[in-house]
Scaffold this motif. Structure first.
Motif, PDB file in Angstrom:
ATOM      1  N   GLY A  50      16.969  10.886   0.895  1.00 23.64           N
ATOM      2  CA  GLY A  50      15.804  10.311   0.797  1.00 23.64           C
ATOM      3  C   GLY A  50      15.192  10.425  -0.666  1.00 23.64           C
ATOM      4  N   GLY A  51      15.430  12.210  -0.567  1.00 24.81           N
ATOM      5  CA  GLY A  51      14.538  12.891  -2.055  1.00 24.81           C
ATOM      6  C   GLY A  51      15.346  12.058  -3.127  1.00 24.81           C
ATOM      7  N   PHE A  52      16.652  11.892  -3.220  1.00 23.59           N
ATOM      8  CA  PHE A  52      17.181  11.989  -4.500  1.00 23.59           C
ATOM      9  C   PHE A  52      17.077  10.452  -4.717  1.00 23.59           C
ATOM     10  CE2 PHE A  52      20.447  15.781  -3.956  1.00 23.59           C
ATOM     11  CZ  PHE A  52      20.096  15.920  -5.061  1.00 23.59           C
ATOM     12  N   TYR A  53      16.735   9.643  -3.622  1.00 22.03           N
ATOM     13  CA  TYR A  53      16.882   8.036  -3.458  1.00 22.03           C
ATOM     14  C   TYR A  53      15.394   8.079  -4.363  1.00 22.03           C
ATOM     15  CZ  TYR A  53      16.049   3.608  -2.041  1.00 22.03           C
ATOM     16  OH  TYR A  53      15.657   1.681  -2.182  1.00 22.03           O
ATOM     17  N   ARG A  54      14.200   8.673  -4.358  1.00 28.50           N
ATOM     18  CA  ARG A  54      13.434   8.450  -4.809  1.00 28.50           C
ATOM     19  C   ARG A  54      13.110   9.174  -6.433  1.00 28.50           C
ATOM     20  NH1 ARG A  54      11.531  10.072   1.040  1.00 28.50           N
ATOM     21  NH2 ARG A  54      11.624  11.649   0.149  1.00 28.50           N
ATOM     22  N   ILE A  55      13.197  10.046  -6.303  1.00 25.69           N
ATOM     23  CA  ILE A  55      13.589  10.377  -7.547  1.00 25.69           C
ATOM     24  C   ILE A  55      14.205   9.402  -8.436  1.00 25.69           C
ATOM     25  CG2 ILE A  55      14.519  12.020  -9.003  1.00 25.69           C
ATOM     26  CD1 ILE A  55      14.119  14.057  -7.461  1.00 25.69           C
ATOM     27  N   SER A  56      16.153   8.588  -8.035  1.00 26.65           N
ATOM     28  CA  SER A  56      16.348   8.003  -8.766  1.00 26.65           C
ATOM     29  C   SER A  56      15.384   6.582  -8.798  1.00 26.65           C
ATOM     30  CB  SER A  56      17.289   7.420  -7.937  1.00 26.65           C
ATOM     31  OG  SER A  56      17.541   6.203  -6.777  1.00 26.65           O
ATOM     32  N   GLU A  57      14.506   6.314  -7.991  1.00 31.93           N
ATOM     33  CA  GLU A  57      13.853   4.979  -7.902  1.00 31.93           C
ATOM     34  C   GLU A  57      12.513   5.178  -8.971  1.00 31.93           C
ATOM     35  OE1 GLU A  57      12.769   2.096  -4.169  1.00 31.93           O
ATOM     36  OE2 GLU A  57      11.746   4.350  -4.454  1.00 31.93           O
ATOM     37  N   TRP A  58      12.735   6.553  -9.527  1.00 32.17           N
ATOM     38  CA  TRP A  58      11.148   6.947 -10.368  1.00 32.17           C
ATOM     39  C   TRP A  58      11.879   6.167 -11.530  1.00 32.17           C
ATOM     40  CZ3 TRP A  58       6.011   5.896 -10.144  1.00 32.17           C
ATOM     41  CH2 TRP A  58       5.868   5.770  -9.197  1.00 32.17           C
ATOM     42  N   ILE A  59      13.598   7.271 -11.644  1.00 32.53           N
ATOM     43  CA  ILE A  59      13.832   7.249 -13.198  1.00 32.53           C
ATOM     44  C   ILE A  59      13.717   5.895 -13.614  1.00 32.53           C
ATOM     45  CG2 ILE A  59      15.547   7.926 -14.425  1.00 32.53           C
ATOM     46  CD1 ILE A  59      16.220  10.144 -12.839  1.00 32.53           C
ATOM     47  N   MET A  60      14.302   5.145 -12.503  1.00 32.81           N
ATOM     48  CA  MET A  60      14.358   3.758 -12.838  1.00 32.81           C
ATOM     49  C   MET A  60      13.167   3.024 -13.243  1.00 32.81           C
ATOM     50  SD  MET A  60      14.032   0.358 -12.247  1.00 32.81           S
ATOM     51  CE  MET A  60      13.973   0.328 -10.331  1.00 32.81           C
ATOM     52  N   ARG A  61      12.031   3.072 -12.552  1.00 34.39           N
ATOM     53  CA  ARG A  61      10.987   2.647 -12.746  1.00 34.39           C
ATOM     54  C   ARG A  61      10.182   3.330 -14.677  1.00 34.39           C
ATOM     55  NH1 ARG A  61       8.526   4.716  -6.738  1.00 34.39           N
ATOM     56  NH2 ARG A  61       9.175   2.314  -5.513  1.00 34.39           N
ATOM     57  N   PHE A  62      10.712   4.470 -14.728  1.00 30.37           N
ATOM     58  CA  PHE A  62      10.086   4.755 -16.021  1.00 30.37           C
ATOM     59  C   PHE A  62      10.578   4.203 -17.372  1.00 30.37           C
ATOM     60  CE2 PHE A  62       8.033   8.056 -13.744  1.00 30.37           C
ATOM     61  CZ  PHE A  62       6.501   7.882 -14.144  1.00 30.37           C
ATOM     62  N   SER A  63      12.146   4.573 -16.696  1.00 32.15           N
ATOM     63  CA  SER A  63      13.235   3.967 -17.942  1.00 32.15           C
ATOM     64  C   SER A  63      12.786   2.340 -17.948  1.00 32.15           C
ATOM     65  CB  SER A  63      14.719   4.097 -17.767  1.00 32.15           C
ATOM     66  OG  SER A  63      15.409   3.713 -16.290  1.00 32.15           O
ATOM     67  N   VAL A  64      12.416   1.465 -17.423  1.00 34.87           N
ATOM     68  CA  VAL A  64      13.220   0.083 -17.069  1.00 34.87           C
ATOM     69  C   VAL A  64      11.423  -0.165 -18.211  1.00 34.87           C
ATOM     70  CG1 VAL A  64      12.288  -2.487 -16.267  1.00 34.87           C
ATOM     71  CG2 VAL A  64      14.087  -0.186 -15.600  1.00 34.87           C
ATOM     72  N   THR A  65      10.319   0.766 -17.598  1.00 38.30           N
ATOM     73  CA  THR A  65       9.198   0.475 -18.396  1.00 38.30           C
ATOM     74  C   THR A  65       9.287   0.751 -19.993  1.00 38.30           C
ATOM     75  OG1 THR A  65       8.077   1.030 -16.501  1.00 38.30           O
ATOM     76  CG2 THR A  65       6.557   0.693 -18.035  1.00 38.30           C
ATOM     77  N   ASN A  66      10.149   1.889 -19.929  1.00 43.43           N
ATOM     78  CA  ASN A  66       9.939   2.793 -21.271  1.00 43.43           C
ATOM     79  C   ASN A  66      10.708   1.733 -22.539  1.00 43.43           C
ATOM     80  OD1 ASN A  66       8.714   5.556 -22.744  1.00 43.43           O
ATOM     81  ND2 ASN A  66      11.110   5.039 -23.559  1.00 43.43           N
ATOM     82  N   LEU A  67      11.739   1.067 -21.779  1.00 40.27           N
ATOM     83  CA  LEU A  67      12.771   0.055 -22.652  1.00 40.27           C
ATOM     84  C   LEU A  67      12.050  -0.880 -23.115  1.00 40.27           C
ATOM     85  CD1 LEU A  67      15.914   0.726 -21.263  1.00 40.27           C
ATOM     86  CD2 LEU A  67      15.427   1.419 -23.072  1.00 40.27           C
ATOM     87  N   LEU A  68      11.010  -1.558 -22.294  1.00 43.11           N
ATOM     88  CA  LEU A  68      10.611  -2.821 -22.550  1.00 43.11           C
ATOM     89  C   LEU A  68       9.290  -2.896 -23.175  1.00 43.11           C
ATOM     90  CD1 LEU A  68       9.886  -4.083 -18.777  1.00 43.11           C
ATOM     91  CD2 LEU A  68      10.935  -5.605 -20.794  1.00 43.11           C
ATOM     92  N   TRP A  69       8.669  -1.116 -23.512  1.00 42.27           N
ATOM     93  CA  TRP A  69       7.634  -0.944 -24.249  1.00 42.27           C
ATOM     94  C   TRP A  69       8.123  -1.226 -24.948  1.00 42.27           C
ATOM     95  CZ3 TRP A  69       7.738   4.927 -26.136  1.00 42.27           C
ATOM     96  CH2 TRP A  69       5.904   4.239 -27.097  1.00 42.27           C
TER      97      TRP A  69
END
Length: 271
Positions: free
Chosen positions: A8-27
């Motif tokens: 569960g911890g790894f899953y939540r970390i991967s979710e936040w990595i995805m959120r930050f990376s997608v938003t950063n790429l859009l920027w």
């Protein structure tokens, strides 16, 4: 399916990595013209082409209000959703919806900030290199430049959080920086550290830097906002409403944006 424990911890970390990376790429994509000019400037500086480097400075100044500022405003709007508890927000819809809604306000603010930066930087350079007998004024201009730069964190946070006229946001972002400097200065220091490591490890710039800075900047802004609301409530109970500082009164005077789609306040209040 909900994961627990270590998975569960790894899953939540991967979710936040995805959120930050997608938003950063859009920027980065939406601000691509500005970043392309910045990349060319760095190349010209490394190759000792001063004239071409100066031309890229002008290009960056022209492009920033129309590309970088709206893209950054949209990124802060996504970070705002996360901070306020909506971590599963649809990234593309929120980013481009905010980009469109706040484009005019971010652009006008970008023009204002860019003009002030250019004027104050020229003054600083003149006093430090030509009018050396008045170098103290140059140091004053440097201090004003730093305040202006740091106030950008408040500007983007306020654009994403309030329905307020553009002039009021510009004024209040600077007032808030002056009267409530601790958290925003801390944001600037942490942002500088992130960019420092980003220079050494470019993947940080590409996938994380902008989004992480926006998240941390809005977190500090919102913490300040909540603290001032609590202080205002206490003063109201004690009958001391007139004891607010100018920065507090400015920040608390705007209409907060609503979080749910399809039920937002009218944007007619913006100029």
């Amino acid at each position: 399916m909900e994961f627990r424990g270590l998975m569960g911890g790894f899953y939540r970390i991967s979710e936040w990595i995805m959120r930050f990376s997608v938003t950063n790429l859009l920027w980065l994509v939406c601000g691509l013209p500005f970043f392309a000019a910045l990349f060319l400037k760095l190349l010209f500086m490394a190759g000792d082409f001063p004239n071409e480097s100066l031309q890229m400075n002008w290009a960056m100044g022209i492009l920033a209000p129309f590309t970088l500022f709206p893209a950054t405003s949209a990124m802060f709007s996504v970070a705002r959703k996360w901070i306020m508890g909506d971590t599963d927000v649809k990234l593309l819809k929120t980013f481009f919806g905010s980009y469109k809604e706040n484009y005019k306000q971010a652009m006008i603010g970008g023009i204002f900030y860019t003009l002030l930066f250019v004027i104050m930087y020229i003054d600083y350079t003149v006093y430090m290199t030509q009018l050396t007998s008045m170098r103290m004024i140059g140091y004053v201009m440097l201090g004003l430049l730093i305040i202006l730069f740091v106030s950008l964190f408040n500007f983007f946070s306020m654009v994403s959080h309030y329905h307020m006229k553009t002039f009021d946001i510009l004024k209040n972002s600077i007032l808030l920086t002056v009267f409530r400097p601790i958290r925003v200065v801390l944001t600037a220091v942490v942002s500088g550290a992130i960019l420092y490591f980003g220079i050494k490890y470019p993947f940080i710039i590409i996938f994380f830097a902008g989004a992480v800075i926006a998240y941390y900047a809005f977190f500090n802004f919102y913490s300040t906002y909540q603290k001032m609301q609590e202080q205002q409530a206490k003063m109201a109970e004690q009958g001391n409403e007139d004891s607010e500082s100018p920065g507090d009164e400015a920040l608390l005077s705007g209409e907060e944006r609503r979080d749910h789609d399809g039920d937002k306040p009218s944007s007619d209040s913006k100029s």
